[in-house]
Design a protein around this motif. Structure first.
Motif, PDB file in Angstrom:
ATOM      1  N   GLU A   1       0.827  -1.203   0.000  1.00 16.65           N
ATOM      2  CA  GLU A   1       0.000   0.000   0.000  1.00 16.65           C
ATOM      3  C   GLU A   1       0.865   1.258   0.000  1.00 16.65           C
ATOM      4  O   GLU A   1       0.532   2.269  -0.640  1.00 16.65           O
ATOM      5  CB  GLU A   1      -0.915  -0.003   1.219  1.00 16.65           C
ATOM      6  N   LEU A   2       1.971   1.221   0.717  1.00 16.57           N
ATOM      7  CA  LEU A   2       2.883   2.368   0.730  1.00 16.57           C
ATOM      8  C   LEU A   2       3.452   2.641  -0.659  1.00 16.57           C
ATOM      9  O   LEU A   2       3.528   3.803  -1.099  1.00 16.57           O
ATOM     10  CB  LEU A   2       4.007   2.111   1.735  1.00 16.57           C
ATOM     11  N   LYS A   3       3.833   1.596  -1.372  1.00 17.50           N
ATOM     12  CA  LYS A   3       4.404   1.767  -2.719  1.00 17.50           C
ATOM     13  C   LYS A   3       3.350   2.259  -3.715  1.00 17.50           C
ATOM     14  O   LYS A   3       3.659   3.034  -4.637  1.00 17.50           O
ATOM     15  CB  LYS A   3       5.010   0.447  -3.180  1.00 17.50           C
ATOM     16  N   LYS A   4       2.089   1.838  -3.534  1.00 16.15           N
ATOM     17  CA  LYS A   4       1.028   2.306  -4.425  1.00 16.15           C
ATOM     18  C   LYS A   4       0.758   3.795  -4.229  1.00 16.15           C
ATOM     19  O   LYS A   4       0.588   4.536  -5.206  1.00 16.15           O
ATOM     20  CB  LYS A   4      -0.257   1.515  -4.163  1.00 16.15           C
ATOM     21  N   GLN A   5       0.693   4.244  -2.985  1.00 15.25           N
ATOM     22  CA  GLN A   5       0.331   5.627  -2.696  1.00 15.25           C
ATOM     23  C   GLN A   5       1.519   6.578  -2.807  1.00 15.25           C
ATOM     24  O   GLN A   5       1.333   7.766  -3.067  1.00 15.25           O
ATOM     25  CB  GLN A   5      -0.302   5.710  -1.303  1.00 15.25           C
ATOM     26  N   HIS A   6       2.729   6.064  -2.547  1.00 16.44           N
ATOM     27  CA  HIS A   6       3.929   6.901  -2.613  1.00 16.44           C
ATOM     28  C   HIS A   6       4.984   6.148  -3.412  1.00 16.44           C
ATOM     29  O   HIS A   6       5.868   5.480  -2.840  1.00 16.44           O
ATOM     30  CB  HIS A   6       4.445   7.237  -1.205  1.00 16.44           C
ATOM     31  N   PRO A   7       4.925   6.222  -4.726  1.00 20.44           N
ATOM     32  CA  PRO A   7       5.832   5.414  -5.567  1.00 20.44           C
ATOM     33  C   PRO A   7       7.281   5.859  -5.526  1.00 20.44           C
ATOM     34  O   PRO A   7       8.166   5.094  -5.932  1.00 20.44           O
ATOM     35  CB  PRO A   7       5.241   5.590  -6.967  1.00 20.44           C
TER      36      PRO A   7
END
Length: 346
Positions: free
Chosen positions: A86-92
């Protein structure tokens, strides 16, 4: 008959099962921060409302500009790997992340440069739709910081504002106050006379040349001579649970030792392993005497007898003389028997 059994089982299965709570869960206190109003206790009743949780973790990192996300509340819905996804999706543009823990707290250590932070990670945070939760991060502290987490007890039963002002004044001489909170009852939200505090005792930012005072278990309330409260922390010096003074424990107090009975010498003031007369022969051992006397009573003493030496085996000469005596005696007996028969015949 089977129809009634099936219908009864269907009725029992349709009844919702109530979740029973243990005594520890029902009586567990909730910590409420008084210094940071953005920290609010979790409300599990309203599950459809997206809650906002501000992370407050006082940990250092390998480099500056690192953000920490408290994901403890996401545990029932998200694993650590799912939180990272989820972190990578929202903050690539995040280039590094680690899942760490501090006691029961689980958090993410996120590395992102200010030039690549296009989504403003500090303001937008991290959203978890399945948990109805938005987690806002906090920055890691300096490596030179020395953090101490205090557990406070015996606090005065004042209003939250008075408790906050009093604790800030009382703890300011021991370190930089990072957070102050109180413990409240879980159902009613009432103050229970205990709380917590987070201090940084590394360096005084106001007067760097003057060090902080050394922490003690018993702290005066706003420099009062009569009102005090108690603080405990990890790896703290020895303190007494009776008088709450530093430097000794309740086992080393003279008043507590006076009631201790030694099982070796039967005197008060020390324990048996501390007894200096334990191996002394002058101290009577009542337990041993009791066992010895009972043994004498059960088995009476035998009368004394004179010692006799066993007879020696006979020699060869003695055996020959004994045989001659036996033959002579046998001849005499035969002669006497013949004389008696002759008299009877006459």
């Amino acid at each position: 008959m089977s129809f009634f059994l099936q219908s009864g089982q269907h009725m029992l299965s349709s009844v919702p099962k109530s979740k029973h709570k243990t005594y520890a869960e029902a009586t567990r206190a909730t910590n409420v921060s008084l210094l940071h109003t953005d920290i609010t206790p979790t409300q599990q009743e309203n599950t459809d409302i997206t809650r906002v949780h501000q992370t407050r973790i006082y940990r250092s990192s390998r480099s500056a500009g690192v953000f920490l996300f408290d994901i403890t509340s996401c545990k029932p819905h998200y694993y650590d790997q799912q939180c990272v996804v989820e972190l990578k999706k929202q903050h690539p543009n995040v280039h590094a992340c680690m899942a760490l823990s501090e006691g029961p707290t689980r958090y993410l250590e996120v590395y992102v440069t200010p030039a690549n932070d296009s989504n403003d990670i500090q303001r937008n945070g991290l959203n978890f739709p399945d948990a109805h939760l938005q987690v806002l991060p906090c920055k890691a502290i300096s490596e030179r910081a020395q953090i101490i987490n205090l557990k406070l007890s015996h606090l005065p039963m004042f209003t939250p504002e008075e408790v906050l002002n009093g604790l800030k004044t009382s703890l300011a001489v021991f370190g930089n106050v990072l957070d102050i909170g109180i413990s409240t009852e879980k159902a009613a939200g009432l103050f229970m006379g205990s709380g917590y505090a987070v201090l940084d005792i590394s360096l005084n930012p106001v007067t760097p040349d003057i060090p902080y005072q050394k922490l003690s278990h018993q702290i005066s309330w706003m420099e009062s001579t009569t009102d005090v409260f108690h603080a405990t922390w990890n790896n703290m010096p020895a303190w007494c649970r009776y008088c709450h003074q530093d430097g000794h424990t309740k086992f080393n107090r003279d008043s507590s030792k006076a009631r201790v009975l030694c099982y070796s010498c039967h005197e008060q003031g020390h324990r048996s392993y501390e007894c200096t007369r334990r191996n002394s022969t002058t101290v009577p051992n009542k337990k041993k005497e009791r066992k010895t006397s009972s043994k004498h009573e059960s088995t009476p003493a035998l009368p004394a007898t004179e010692e006799t030496t066993p007879p020696l085996p006979p020699s060869d000469n003695q055996k020959d003389s004994d045989d001659q005596i036996v033959d002579k005696n046998s001849d005499d007996m035969l002669a006497s028997n013949d004389g008696s028969t002759i008299d009877e015949a006459e």
